[in-house]
Design a protein around this motif. Structure first.
Motif, PDB file in Angstrom:
ATOM      1  N   ARG A  48       0.824  -1.205   0.000  1.00  0.00           N
ATOM      2  CA  ARG A  48       0.000   0.000   0.000  1.00  0.00           C
ATOM      3  C   ARG A  48       0.856   1.252   0.000  1.00  0.00           C
ATOM      4  O   ARG A  48       0.652   2.192  -0.764  1.00  0.00           O
ATOM      5  N   LEU A  49       1.851   1.301   0.898  1.00  0.00           N
ATOM      6  CA  LEU A  49       2.666   2.501   1.026  1.00  0.00           C
ATOM      7  C   LEU A  49       3.499   2.749  -0.234  1.00  0.00           C
ATOM      8  O   LEU A  49       3.635   3.890  -0.680  1.00  0.00           O
ATOM      9  N   ASP A  52       1.142   4.109  -2.826  1.00  0.00           N
ATOM     10  CA  ASP A  52       0.698   5.457  -2.495  1.00  0.00           C
ATOM     11  C   ASP A  52       1.822   6.471  -2.672  1.00  0.00           C
ATOM     12  O   ASP A  52       1.708   7.447  -3.414  1.00  0.00           O
ATOM     13  N   PHE A  53       2.936   6.229  -1.981  1.00  0.00           N
ATOM     14  CA  PHE A  53       4.057   7.162  -2.094  1.00  0.00           C
ATOM     15  C   PHE A  53       4.614   7.171  -3.517  1.00  0.00           C
ATOM     16  O   PHE A  53       5.040   8.208  -4.034  1.00  0.00           O
ATOM     17  N   SER A 211      -8.512  12.028  -9.448  1.00  0.00           N
ATOM     18  CA  SER A 211      -7.319  11.253  -9.125  1.00  0.00           C
ATOM     19  C   SER A 211      -7.693   9.793  -8.888  1.00  0.00           C
ATOM     20  O   SER A 211      -8.729   9.495  -8.280  1.00  0.00           O
ATOM     21  N   THR A 213      -5.448   7.703  -7.395  1.00  0.00           N
ATOM     22  CA  THR A 213      -4.637   7.163  -6.289  1.00  0.00           C
ATOM     23  C   THR A 213      -5.509   6.594  -5.167  1.00  0.00           C
ATOM     24  O   THR A 213      -5.226   5.495  -4.681  1.00  0.00           O
ATOM     25  N   PRO A 214      -6.568   7.290  -4.721  1.00  0.00           N
ATOM     26  CA  PRO A 214      -7.410   6.714  -3.665  1.00  0.00           C
ATOM     27  C   PRO A 214      -8.045   5.388  -4.091  1.00  0.00           C
ATOM     28  O   PRO A 214      -8.281   4.512  -3.268  1.00  0.00           O
TER      29      PRO A 214
ATOM     30  N   PRO C  71      -7.691  14.433  -2.312  1.00  0.00           N
ATOM     31  CA  PRO C  71      -7.721  13.001  -1.999  1.00  0.00           C
ATOM     32  C   PRO C  71      -6.462  12.277  -2.463  1.00  0.00           C
ATOM     33  O   PRO C  71      -6.064  11.287  -1.864  1.00  0.00           O
ATOM     34  N   SER C  72      -5.830  12.803  -3.540  1.00  0.00           N
ATOM     35  CA  SER C  72      -4.598  12.167  -4.026  1.00  0.00           C
ATOM     36  C   SER C  72      -3.545  12.118  -2.942  1.00  0.00           C
ATOM     37  O   SER C  72      -2.759  11.185  -2.868  1.00  0.00           O
ATOM     38  N   PHE C  73      -3.497  13.168  -2.120  1.00  0.00           N
ATOM     39  CA  PHE C  73      -2.408  13.274  -1.153  1.00  0.00           C
ATOM     40  C   PHE C  73      -2.843  12.943   0.262  1.00  0.00           C
ATOM     41  O   PHE C  73      -2.003  12.741   1.129  1.00  0.00           O
ATOM     42  N   ARG C  74      -4.162  12.883   0.466  1.00  0.00           N
ATOM     43  CA  ARG C  74      -4.638  12.590   1.817  1.00  0.00           C
ATOM     44  C   ARG C  74      -4.170  11.217   2.255  1.00  0.00           C
ATOM     45  O   ARG C  74      -3.725  11.016   3.386  1.00  0.00           O
ATOM     46  N   THR C  75      -4.277  10.236   1.364  1.00  0.00           N
ATOM     47  CA  THR C  75      -3.868   8.877   1.740  1.00  0.00           C
ATOM     48  C   THR C  75      -2.359   8.807   1.944  1.00  0.00           C
ATOM     49  O   THR C  75      -1.882   8.052   2.799  1.00  0.00           O
ATOM     50  N   ALA C  76      -1.610   9.597   1.186  1.00  0.00           N
ATOM     51  CA  ALA C  76      -0.157   9.603   1.379  1.00  0.00           C
ATOM     52  C   ALA C  76       0.191  10.181   2.750  1.00  0.00           C
ATOM     53  O   ALA C  76       1.094   9.672   3.434  1.00  0.00           O
ATOM     54  N   ALA C  78      -1.792  10.056   5.319  1.00  0.00           N
ATOM     55  CA  ALA C  78      -2.211   9.006   6.262  1.00  0.00           C
ATOM     56  C   ALA C  78      -1.127   7.937   6.370  1.00  0.00           C
ATOM     57  O   ALA C  78      -0.803   7.466   7.463  1.00  0.00           O
ATOM     58  N   ASP C  79      -0.576   7.558   5.238  1.00  0.00           N
ATOM     59  CA  ASP C  79       0.481   6.535   5.252  1.00  0.00           C
ATOM     60  C   ASP C  79       1.716   7.017   5.997  1.00  0.00           C
ATOM     61  O   ASP C  79       2.358   6.259   6.725  1.00  0.00           O
ATOM     62  N   ALA C  80       2.055   8.291   5.802  1.00  0.00           N
ATOM     63  CA  ALA C  80       3.221   8.837   6.503  1.00  0.00           C
ATOM     64  C   ALA C  80       2.986   8.801   8.005  1.00  0.00           C
ATOM     65  O   ALA C  80       3.876   8.428   8.784  1.00  0.00           O
TER      66      ALA C  80
END
Lengths: 254, 259, 272
Positions: A48-49, A52-53, A211, A213-214, C71-76, C78-80
Motif C-alpha cells: 500500500r505505502l 501510495d508514495f 485522481s 490514487t485513492p 484526496p490524491s495526497f490525503r492517503t499519502a 495518512a500513510d506517513a
C-alpha cells in the motif's frame, strides 16, 4: 497536419536527447531505497505505502519535469532564433503549438509510464502482484501532466520561462485544492465573492476530483464510465488551454 | 502578405512602430520604406546598425506585422522562399541532416525529394562529412553554412539572407560568395544584408541603402561605384552621413532617392 | 650580442619557479579550506541529537488540518503518519510505556484514510496496550461502519468485547459481531463456529483461546506477539492439557502457522 507532426518529432528528439529520461533513473533509485526502508517499518503495509508514495512521486516528478520543459518552449525558440527558421516556412502558429505539445506529450509519456511501470514491477517484486489499477492511475497522472503542460505552454506564450514555470506549478497546486474553492462558492454571504469563486472554480483544473490514487489504495471505488468522464474532462481542459495558447501566440512578433 | 507577379519583393510605405521600456515609449523603427526587388536581381541591403534592415526582412516574411504600408512577395508562397536569419543558432541536439530533414518536411517536400535535396544542400555548403554531427558541436562557420543549406533546401525562387558572411573564415566566405554567384546566374532573386561592402559590390546587381528606418538610396551597383574611382564604402558612408547623392548615370533610370 | 630578456618571454628560471610555488600554495590553501568545510559539515551533522519517536512531546495535528488536502495526497499523508504511529508505538512499548500521542495518531490515520483496515486493527491493540480500552472499542466501531466489507474489523471488535468488556451480555454482543463478520462474503468458515461457541454457556478460557487464536492467525507482528502472551496465560500449564487445548485453534490457521504457534507455546513450558 504533417508539419505539426514534423515539429512534434523534432521536439521529441530534442527533449529525449537532452537527457530528460534520467529523471526515470532518479525516480527508480529513490523508489528502490524507499522500498527497502518501508519493508522494515511499515508492518506489512509495504504494498500500500509503495503504491501510495510511489504514485505521489510519479505525479511530483512528472509535473516538475513537464513544467520546466514546457516553460521555456517559446522563449527558447526565440533565443535560439530557431523561430525564424520555423516561421519563415509555411507553418501556422497553431501547427507550431500543436506540434510542440504533441512532441512534449510523447516525451512525458515515456517519463510517466516509465516510472509507473517501474513502480508496478517493484511492488510486484517486493509485495506480490499489484492491481492493474496502478497502471491506470499512472495513465491518469499522465493526463494531469498534459493539462499542466498545456497550462504552462499557455503562460509561456507571453511570460518569461521562470514565471511560466511558477504559474504552472501554482495552477497544479490550486487544482489540488479546487474542492476548497467550491466550498467558497457555497458560502451564501457575498454574491460577488460567490461569483468570483465560481469563476475560479471553473477556470482552475479540478485535479482533486480526478485522481485514481485513492482507488488504487482502496479508499474509493470508481467504475469505468466515471473514469472515462474524468479523462474526458482533462483532455477537454488541455484542448481549451492549447486553443488559448494559439490565440495569444498568433499575435506574437519575433 | 499578398501576391503580385510584378516584382519579387514589393514594399511600399512600410512603417513599424514598437513600444519599448517600462513606460512603453513608442519608437518608430521603419518610417516609410519603399523598396522593390525585381525578379532575378541580387540586391544588397545596406545600412548602419539599427537602420531597420532586419525588421524590413522580417515584415516581408510575415514574422512581424507592419504598422502601416505593405510588403508583398512575388512568389506563390513561403515554400518558394529561403531565409537565413542573422546570427542563427539551431537545435542543439539535432544533427545537420536532421535539421535539413525538418526544414524539408515543413516545406512539404516528399520523402524522395527530401533525401535528394538534403544531399545536394549538404554538398553545396561542404558539410557532407559533418551531416551526422549534432549542431551543438558545430563551429560558428559550420552553423552559418548549415543555415544557408536550410535556406536553399527547397530550391527557392526568392532567397533572403541576413548577414550570410557572419562568422565565416575566408574560405567559408569564398564558398558563400560562390553560392550567391550561382544563384544569381540561375536567375534567382537574392536580397541580402551585409556589412562587408566589398562582397556586396562584387555580388550584387543592385544596392539599397537604409538609414533611420528609410531607404535613402537604391540603384544599380555601378551607380554607387563609379568606374572612375571611389568605392562602395565611400559611397555608403557619404549617403548615410550626409544624405543621398543623385546617381551619376541618370539614364540608367535608377531611382536615386534624396532625403 | 643582446642579453636575453627572460621576463619578456614569460619567465624561465626564477619567475617560473615562483609561479609554480604560488600555484602550489593556492592549491594547498583551497584544499585546506575545503577539508575544513567538509569536517565542519560532518561534525555538525554527527552531533545533531536524533529526534526520537519516543519523545512524549510529539505533535500530531488534528484530521481537520488535512481535510482540505486533495484526496490524491490525503492517503499519502495518512500513510506517513501510519509509519510514524508504528514507530511511536514500537519505541514506547519497549521504553517508558507512555502512549500519550497514540489516540491522536490513530484518529488521524483512520480519519484521513477511512478504509485503511490494518490501521483499525493495529490501532485497537495499541490502544489496549495504552490502557485506552474505550477508545479502542470506539475505533473499531467506526472502522466497522466505514468498512462494512471488512470481516477482520468485526471479528477483532467481537474479540475485544468478549475479552475486555465488563458487561454480563458481552458474550451475546461479541457473538453479534462475529455473526456480522460471518455474513460478509469471503469471510473464513470458522467464524460462525466461534460465534456459536460464544453463545454456549461456560468454557470461558476456551472461547478466549479461540479468539486469540484467530488474532494470531490474521494479525500483524504486534498482534501475534500479544496473542502469544494471552494464550500462554489462558492455556493450561500441563503439557498434555495444553496440547489438547491448542487443537481447536488448528482450524483457524494454516498448518504452518499452527505448527509455529504450538512450538512456541509448548516450548514456553520447557523453559525454566
Amino acid at each position: 497536419m504533417s508539419r505539426a507532426f514534423a515539429i512534434a518529432a523534432n521536439t521529441f528528439r530534442e527533449t529525449i536527447r537532452d537527457r530528460i529520461l534520467l529523471v526515470i533513473l532518479v525516480f527508480a533509485l529513490a523508489m528502490i531505497v524507499a522500498s527497502l526502508w518501508l519493508a522494515s517499518i511499515s508492518l506489512g503495509q509495504e504494498a500500500r505505502l509503495m503504491q501510495d508514495f510511489g504514485l505521489v512521486a510519479v505525479s511530483g516528478f512528472g509535473v516538475i519535469v513537464a513544467v520546466f520543459v514546457s516553460a521555456g518552449l517559446v522563449r527558447k525558440e526565440i533565443d535560439k532564433r530557431t523561430v525564424f527558421i520555423i516561421f519563415s516556412k509555411p507553418v501556422g502558429r497553431g501547427e507550431f503549438i500543436a506540434g510542440k505539445f504533441l512532441g512534449l506529450s510523447a516525451t512525458m509519456a515515456i517519463v510517466v509510464f516509465g516510472m509507473t511501470v517501474f513502480l508496478f514491477l517493484l511492488v510486484w517484486a517486493v509485495a506480490g502482484e499489484p492491481s492493474g489499477r496502478l497502471l491506470v492511475a499512472g495513465g491518469f497522472i499522465y493526463l494531469q501532466v498534459l493539462v499542466v503542460m498545456a497550462v504552462t505552454i499557455f503562460f509561456s506564450t507571453f511570460a518569461a520561462p521562470v514565471l511560466a514555470a511558477v504559474l504552472g506549478l501554482c495552477v497544479f497546486a490550486a487544482g489540488q485544492l479546487s474542492h476548497n474553492v467550491l466550498s467558497l462558492t457555497q458560502l451564501g454571504e457575498n454574491a460577488v465573492l460567490e461569483g468570483l469563486s465560481w469563476v475560479v472554480f471553473l477556470v482552475v483544473p479540478n485535479f482533486s476530483a480526478v485522481s485514481l490514487t485513492p482507488v488504487v489504495v482502496g479508499e474509493q471505488v470508481a467504475d469505468w464510465s466515471t473514469i472515462s468522464g474524468w479523462g474526458g474532462y482533462l483532455v477537454a481542459y488541455a484542448v481549451i488551454m492549447l486553443g488559448l495558447s494559439w490565440l495569444v501566440f498568433r499575435r506574437k512578433e519575433f | 502578405m499578398e501576391r503580385e507577379p510584378a516584382a519579387a519583393v514589393s514594399i511600399e510605405g512600410l512603417r513599424k512602430t514598437v513600444t519599448v521600456g517600462f513606460r512603453r515609449r513608442r519608437v518608430e523603427i521603419l518610417k516609410g520604406v519603399d523598396l522593390t526587388v525585381g525578379e532575378g536581381e541580387t540586391v544588397g541591403l545596406l545600412g548602419p546598425n539599427g537602420a531597420g534592415k532586419t525588421t524590413t526582412l522580417k515584415i516581408a516574411l510575415g514574422l512581424m506585422r507592419p504598422s502601416a504600408g505593405t510588403a508583398r512577395l512575388g512568389v506563390a508562397g513561403l515554400h518558394e522562399v529561403g531565409y537565413l536569419p542573422e546570427n542563427a543558432y539551431f537545435y542543439d541536439y539535432l544533427s545537420g541532416r536532421e535539421l535539413l530533414g525538418l526544414c524539408a518536411r515543413l516545406l512539404g517536400l516528399s520523402r524522395g525529394a527530401r533525401d535528394e535535396r538534403i544531399a545536394e544542400a549538404l554538398k553545396e555548403v561542404g558539410l557532407q562529412d559533418a551531416a551526422g554531427t549534432q549542431l551543438r558541436k558545430y563551429s560558428k562557420g559550420m552553423l552559418q553554412r548549415i543555415g544557408i543549406a536550410q535556406a536553399l533546401i527547397n530550391d527557392p525562387r526568392l532567397i533572403l539572407l541576413d548577414e550570410p558572411m557572419t562568422g565565416l573564415d575566408p574560405i567559408g566566405r569564398v564558398e558563400v560568395k560562390r553560392i550567391i554567384q550561382r544563384l544569381r546566374e540561375e536567375g534567382r532573386t537574392v536580397l541580402f544584408n551585409s556589412h562587408i561592402l566589398a562582397d556586396v559590390g562584387e555580388l550584387c546587381s543592385h544596392v539599397a541603402i537604409m538609414r533611420s528606418g528609410e531607404v535613402v538610396w537604391r540603384g544599380p551597383v555601378e551607380d554607387a561605384v563609379p568606374s572612375g574611382g571611389g568605392s562602395l564604402e565611400d559611397f555608403f558612408v557619404q549617403v548615410v552621413t550626409e544624405g543621398a547623392v543623385e546617381p551619376e548615370n541618370a539614364e540608367s533610370g535608377s531611382p536615386g532617392v534624396t532625403r | 650580442m643582446r642579453a636575453r630578456d627572460d621576463s619578456r618571454k614569460g619567465g624561465r628560471g626564477p619567475s617560473r619557479a615562483a609561479g609554480r610555488r604560488g600555484a602550489l600554495l593556492r592549491g594547498v590553501v583551497v584544499g585546506l579550506v575545503m577539508l575544513g568545510c567538509v569536517a565542519g559539515v560532518v561534525a555538525f551533522q554527527v552531533t545533531r541529537p536524533a529526534r526520537s519517536a519516543a519523545d512524549p512531546a510529539v505533535f500530531v495535528p488534528s484530521p481537520k488540518f488535512f481535510r482540505d488536502l486533495s484526496p490524491s495526497f490525503r492517503t499519502a499523508v495518512a500513510d506517513a503518519y501510519w509509519l510514524a504511529m508504528v514507530q511511536y508505538y514500537g519505541e514506547h512499548v519497549k521504553g517508558d510505556g507512555q502512549f500519550d500521542a497514540l489516540p491522536a495518531y490513530v484518529r488521524l490515520v483512520t480519519d484521513l484514510s477511512p478504509r485503511f483496515e490494518r490501521a483499525y486493527m493495529f490501532g485497537s491493540f495499541a490502544l489496549l496496550d495504552a490502557g485506552e480500552g474505550q477508545e479502542a472499542y470506539e475505533l473499531l466501531v467506526r472502522g466497522a461502519r466505514r468498512n462494512p466489507d471488512s470481516w477482520r474489523i468485526m471479528v477483532t471488535l467481537g474479540m475485544l468485547i468478549y475479552t475486555y468488556a465488563d458487561s454480563p451480555d458481552k458474550d451475546k454482543l461479541a457473538a453479534e459481531w462475529y455473526e456480522k463478520a460471518a455474513a460478509v462474503p469471503g469471510s473464513p468458515d470458522y467464524i460462525p463456529r466461534v460465534a456459536a461457541e460464544l453463545l454456549t454457556k461456560g468454557g470461558e478460557e476456551a472461547k478466549s483461546a479461540l479468539m486469540w487464536g484467530q488474532v494470531y492467525a490474521t494479525g500483524d507482528t504486534y498482534a501475534r506477539d500479544k496473542a502469544l502472551v494471552e494464550l500462554d496465560e489462558l492455556l493450561p500449564r500441563d503439557p498434555q492439557q495444553r496440547k489438547e487445548a491448542l487443537q481447536p485453534l488448528a482450524a483457524l490457521m494454516t498448518p504452518q502457522q499452527f505448527l509455529t504457534l504450538s512450538s512456541i507455546l509448548m516450548g514456553v513450558l520447557e523453559t525454566p
